[in-house]
Structure formats: C-alpha cells, structure tokens
Design an enzyme around this catalytic site. Structure first.
Site, PDB file in Angstrom:
ATOM      1  CE  LYS A  40       4.791   4.108   0.866  1.00 32.47           C
ATOM      2  NZ  LYS A  40       5.698   3.167   0.174  1.00 32.47           N
ATOM      3  N   PRO A  86       0.826  -1.213   0.000  1.00 30.28           N
ATOM      4  CG  PRO A  86      -0.793  -1.580   1.623  1.00 30.28           C
ATOM      5  CD  PRO A  86       0.523  -2.092   1.130  1.00 30.28           C
ATOM      6  CD  GLU A  87       3.198   3.373  -4.150  1.00 26.43           C
ATOM      7  OE1 GLU A  87       3.154   4.589  -4.421  1.00 26.43           O
ATOM      8  OE2 GLU A  87       3.739   2.539  -4.895  1.00 26.43           O
ATOM      9  NE  ARG A 124      11.405  -0.454  -5.123  1.00 23.81           N
ATOM     10  CZ  ARG A 124      11.060   0.504  -4.275  1.00 23.81           C
ATOM     11  NH1 ARG A 124       9.824   0.550  -3.784  1.00 23.81           N
ATOM     12  NH2 ARG A 124      11.918   1.429  -3.905  1.00 23.81           N
TER      13      ARG A 124
END
Length: 307
Positions: A61, A2-3, A290
């Site tokens: 976050k 989740p961002e 990534r």
C-alpha cells in the site's frame, strides 16, 4: 482504507499522467501531512522543488516516485488520502487539500498534484532509497533495485512481477505462511509475509479458495496455501479492472473517480445474503476488531483453529 488494488489504480494514474514532470513549487497547507519527513514542511518543499518525478512505483500500500537514484517522494494514503492530478489554473480548491505540488512538463495537461486527506492518517515524505536485498526492482513500476528506507521491512505483494506464481519468491511466501502458528487470515494480513492484502480481499480470496479464516497455517498443505495466494492475486487483478472498491467518496483515483468492484464482492459485507456459489447465507464474525465474512458451507469452520 484503500487496499492494494485501490493504491495500484492511483499508481497507474500517476505513471500515465505525471511521470517525467518537474516539481516547480510546493505548498504545504497542513504540517501534519508531512510529519514523517525529517526536517518539517520547509525541508519537504525544498527537497522536492526542482526535482523530476522519474517513475511511479508501489509495494503493498506504499507509493513512491523516485527523484533520482538517492531519494523518492513516498506516499501512504492512510484511510482517506487521495492523490489528485489537477489543472493548477483551476481556482477550485478541495476543502481537505493538504499539499499541492505545482508541476511543469507533465505528459498530460496536469499542472498540479494534490494530496487530499480528510482524516489525516496519510502522509507524504521525501526519503532515502536503499538497495533491495534480492537485487530486484523495488516494486511494481520501479526501475531500480531500490526501495524507500521506511518500506524496506514490507514484503513484496502478489502483483509484483518478482512474485509470479511458481517462482522462488512466491514459494518462499508459501513456506513462510506454513511456518507461522496462526490462522490463515492473520497470515494474509501480516505485511511482513506478503503485503497489500487487506480485510476485503482476504475474505474474498479465502471464499474463492474454500478455506475458513481460522484454518491453522501450520496445518495447511502447500497446495492449499498456493490456492489462497492465487485466489488473492486473482481477485485483486479483477478489482483493478473495476478501478478498485469504493464504499464512499474517500477512495478515488487520480481523476477523482470511484471504483466499483464492491458490486462484485461475494462475501465481504454480504452478511445475511446468499452465497453466490451455494446459496447459503453469508456469516459475519468478529475478527481482530474488524469483521470476517464467510460462507458456512463453502468454508467450514475448523474444529479447532487459531484466530
């Protein structure tokens, strides 16, 4: 993972549905989910029991719910953590339920707040609150000039009211980015510079700003850095309208519903598809274990840049 928009969607749900509720009891089903709490699961339950969830706040976050002026319930969702507002009388139990907080007096019909975490990278803890250095509220939704001690090193995020465009805090970020000797995407992902921008929204912001991820920060003009920050805020606010970005069932809001901003992504995850602005095929590059997605035409690679 989740961002910021996904975590903000959860914070907003907590604010509407459980703020003001009193924690009647706590059940910890997996000790590892409260590993960051000093004192272990029994202490965690003892320090929550009888306390009122006074607000729902967020910086980057990290989520927290103040329990008064001295302490807060801190949550980090990790890769798969979920905070689900539930009717505790419902006998169904999520297979990955780690902690259940039984509530009374919630503004909704909620009688339980569940922490669900399949991959167990998230955590809950009761932590001390410390004053903010600038004397401003700790984050979005915070009422006091205080922040959880484990979050004190984390920079403010672009949705924080203190970080409004043109303000002193926002301009300080512009200066901090230009002092770095790195690539612009690395700077965006540095949570000590500006928090809450993750891989998805960094790629989308850079595409909107027309800058390649390898552009050197110390060679950017202030107007270019402002353009990137404005684009990052813009794309995250748009994502909020759609409830965030969900690629699988691991991210949901407090009602268990998925977000659908993934349908609006311009470049992230769109390798080989046409750029919605110019039609050029989107490119994928390896980046920090990534990926980075760009339009080769809209975001020309610099002749030299720091990855």
């Amino acid at each position: 993972m989740p961002e910021l928009p996904e975590v903000e969607t959860v914070r907003d749900g907590l604010d509407r549905l459980v703020v003001g509720a009193r924690v009647r009891d706590v059940e910890v089903f997996r000790d590892y989910s409260v590993r960051r709490h000093d004192g272990g699961p029994l202490s965690f339950a003892d320090q929550l029991r009888g306390r009122t969830l006074a607000a729902a706040a967020r910086r980057g976050k990290f989520l927290w719910m103040p329990l008064g002026q001295d302490a807060a319930l801190l949550a980090h969702l990790g890769m798969s953590g979920q905070l689900l507002v539930r009717d505790g009388n419902d006998p169904w139990r999520h297979p990955h339920l780690r902690v259940r907080m039984h509530l009374e007096g919630a503004p909704s019909q909620a009688t339980a707040l569940d922490f669900v975490d399949q991959r167990t990278f998230g955590h809950l803890a009761v932590v001390d609150l410390v004053p903010t250095p600038d004397g401003e509220p700790g984050g979005l939704g915070a009422q006091e000039a205080a922040v959880p001690q484990p979050v004190a090193h984390v920079a403010r995020d672009l949705l924080d009211p203190v970080m409004a465009p043109g303000g002193a805090a926002r301009e300080a970020v512009v200066a901090a980015v230009r002092r770095r000797r790195t690539g612009i995407k690395r700077a965006l992902l540095d949570q000590t510079v500006v928090s809450g921008v993750g891989n998805i929204y960094a790629d989308e912001a850079l595409w909107r700003a027309g800058l390649h991820f390898a552009r050197a920060t110390d060679r950017l003009r202030p107007v270019e850095v402002r353009r990137v920050l404005d684009a990052a805020e813009e794309v995250m606010r748009e994502a909020l309208v759609h409830g965030g970005t969900s690629f699988d069932a691991l991210y949901v809001n407090v009602n268990g519903e998925s977000g659908y901003f993934d349908r609006s992504l311009a470049v992230y995850g769109q390798e080989g598809r046409q750029c919605p602005r110019c039609g050029t095929l989107v490119r994928r590059d390896a980046f920090m274990n990534r990926s980075a997605f760009t339009c080769p035409r809209c975001q020309p690679r610099p002749r030299s840049g720091r990855w």
